[in-house]
Design an enzyme around this catalytic site. Structure first.
Site, PDB file in Angstrom:
ATOM      1  N   CYS A 128     -22.092  41.878   6.808  1.00  0.00           N
ATOM      2  CA  CYS A 128     -21.880  40.427   6.845  1.00  0.00           C
ATOM      3  C   CYS A 128     -23.019  39.689   7.531  1.00  0.00           C
ATOM      4  CB  CYS A 128     -20.543  40.087   7.483  1.00  0.00           C
ATOM      5  SG  CYS A 128     -20.426  40.358   9.268  1.00  0.00           S
ATOM      6  N   ASP A 129     -23.746  40.335   8.447  1.00  0.00           N
ATOM      7  CA  ASP A 129     -24.881  39.698   9.120  1.00  0.00           C
ATOM      8  C   ASP A 129     -25.904  39.165   8.116  1.00  0.00           C
ATOM      9  OD1 ASP A 129     -23.588  41.851  10.445  1.00  0.00           O
ATOM     10  OD2 ASP A 129     -25.164  42.009  11.934  1.00  0.00           O
ATOM     11  N   ALA A 130     -26.007  39.864   6.976  1.00  0.00           N
ATOM     12  CA  ALA A 130     -27.004  39.495   5.971  1.00  0.00           C
ATOM     13  C   ALA A 130     -26.823  38.071   5.466  1.00  0.00           C
ATOM     14  CB  ALA A 130     -26.940  40.472   4.793  1.00  0.00           C
ATOM     15  N   LEU A 131     -25.602  37.533   5.588  1.00  0.00           N
ATOM     16  CA  LEU A 131     -25.342  36.192   5.076  1.00  0.00           C
ATOM     17  C   LEU A 131     -25.968  35.110   5.950  1.00  0.00           C
ATOM     18  CD1 LEU A 131     -21.661  36.587   3.852  1.00  0.00           C
ATOM     19  CD2 LEU A 131     -23.803  36.931   2.593  1.00  0.00           C
ATOM     20  N   PHE A 132     -26.414  35.481   7.140  1.00  0.00           N
ATOM     21  CA  PHE A 132     -27.233  34.583   7.958  1.00  0.00           C
ATOM     22  C   PHE A 132     -28.717  34.822   7.705  1.00  0.00           C
ATOM     23  CE2 PHE A 132     -29.608  33.232  11.664  1.00  0.00           C
ATOM     24  CZ  PHE A 132     -28.953  32.098  12.124  1.00  0.00           C
TER      25      PHE A 132
END
Length: 372
Positions: free
Chosen positions: A157-161
């Site tokens: 989910c970090d990738a969405l930042f």
């Protein structure tokens, strides 16, 4: 002098930041001073996980970019320009990895304000390669301790930042809608894989999904594991993305609805002291506030108010309470403490634990609080 009413906060010894019920007026200058002290301390104490262009610095300088945008203080722009020149305007080395793209947000910001000498070719190349160039990463090849089901581009989910705000910023500056369509495809994959529609939160990656078997990860209270900073990456990333996404873009309602849905959940689980715990549904596991996740939430919720997506009457008290708690976690030197170390799940922090991305989250939050 512009003033807003904030909740006064005190920090007691080595305990987490505490909030009293007494209110005082705190002026804009106090917030600007705290932000500038944080910048100066961080510039004097550089740190990165692997490289000056890695994700930790990328997040920090994203905060510096937004701080400059809110204050127009040249100190921030000078820090950005100095960093960019030292890095020769390059991202990090892995074009297929979202973490290595976020540093380019700063370069694109400098370009957007007309800073002379900007060199965007490396940024353009990594964006195009990330979205379109074949790589075994996209075929579930694993590295190190990564989950077995890494079978989409943005599998954590970090990738969405780390990637979408950069893609949208570049698309906005070049009016290239094809990049947005490609981003939509990858974002939808992550949403489908990791978003919990009952809890309105994202699992960090597939290791934390519930599939009804004995190996499902659970917190001590039997609830699902939802990491504060992980969901902060998503919500903060949505604010950055929506800020530059065209108002008439066909898929904008999806991102707005997700932003509002997550915002409501995040506000509902804010701790009484103003900060969020690293485990969102099991706060007693590490019963103290944490600044990087809280900073990302504060930034996002304040952005939502300032841009008409969230009710000011409903959300502003939560934002001001959170910002004051964050101010209490800043030391006199400007150092921002109570930041969980690099990780992928809930963990502890202390008054002296810090990271550059924690400073970045602090600056992001301050940049939007100023606009209130």
């Amino acid at each position: 002098m512009n003033k807003v009413f904030l909740i006064i906060v005190i920090c007691l010894g080595l305990s987490a930041c505490k909030v009293s019920q007494k209110t005082l007026a705190i002026d804009r200058n106090a917030t600007e001073d705290a932000m500038l002290k944080a910048l100066k301390w961080q510039e004097a104490n550089p740190i990165m996980a692997k490289s000056p262009t890695d994700w930790t610095n990328g997040v920090y300088y994203t905060g510096v970019s937004k701080a400059h945008q809110s204050t127009n203080d040249r100190t921030y722009a000078d820090a950005l320009k100095s960093m960019a020149i030292k890095n020769d305007w390059k991202p990090w080395e892995r074009f297929y990895h979202a973490d290595d793209i976020i540093i380019s947000y700063s370069y694109l910001y400098l370009n957007s304000i007309g800073e002379p000498g900007v060199k965007l070719e490396p940024t353009v190349n990594i964006i195009k390669d990330h979205l379109y160039k074949p790589h075994e990463w996209k075929n579930a090849q694993k590295e190190g301790n990564e989950p077995e089901e890494k079978n989409i581009l943005w599998w954590w989910c970090d990738a969405l930042f780390m990637a979408p705000p950069v893609i949208v910023s570049y698309a906005q500056q070049t009016n290239d809608i094809t990049l947005l369509k490609e981003m939509d495809k990858y974002y939808a994959e992550t949403y489908k894989l990791l978003y919990d529609k009952e809890e309105h939160l994202f699992a960090r990656d597939t290791r934390f999904l519930w599939r009804g078997n004995a190996n499902d990860k659970k917190e001590g209270n039997g609830k699902k594991v939802f990491w504060a900073r992980g969901n902060g990456w998503v919500l903060g990333g949505l604010a950055l993305l929506l800020n530059d996404l065209p108002k008439n873009y066909s898929n904008r309602p999806f991102y707005e609805n997700l932003f509002k849905e997550m915002s409501q959940k995040i506000k509902s689980i804010q701790h009484e002291d103003g900060l969020w715990r690293t485990s969102l549904l099991y706060p007693e596991s590490y019963n103290h506030g944490e600044v990087s996740g809280s900073g990302l939430y504060t930034f996002a919720l304040a952005w939502g108010i300032n841009n008409g997506l969230l009710s000011k009457a409903e959300y502003q008290p939560a934002v001001l309470k959170a910002w004051n708690a964050m101010l209490a976690c800043q030391q006199g030197s400007g150092k921002v403490g109570w930041v969980q170390n690099i990780g992928a799940d809930p963990g502890p922090a202390t008054a002296d634990s810090w990271q550059n991305y924690g400073t970045g989250a602090f600056l992001l939050a301050g940049s939007e609080v100023l606009k209130l």
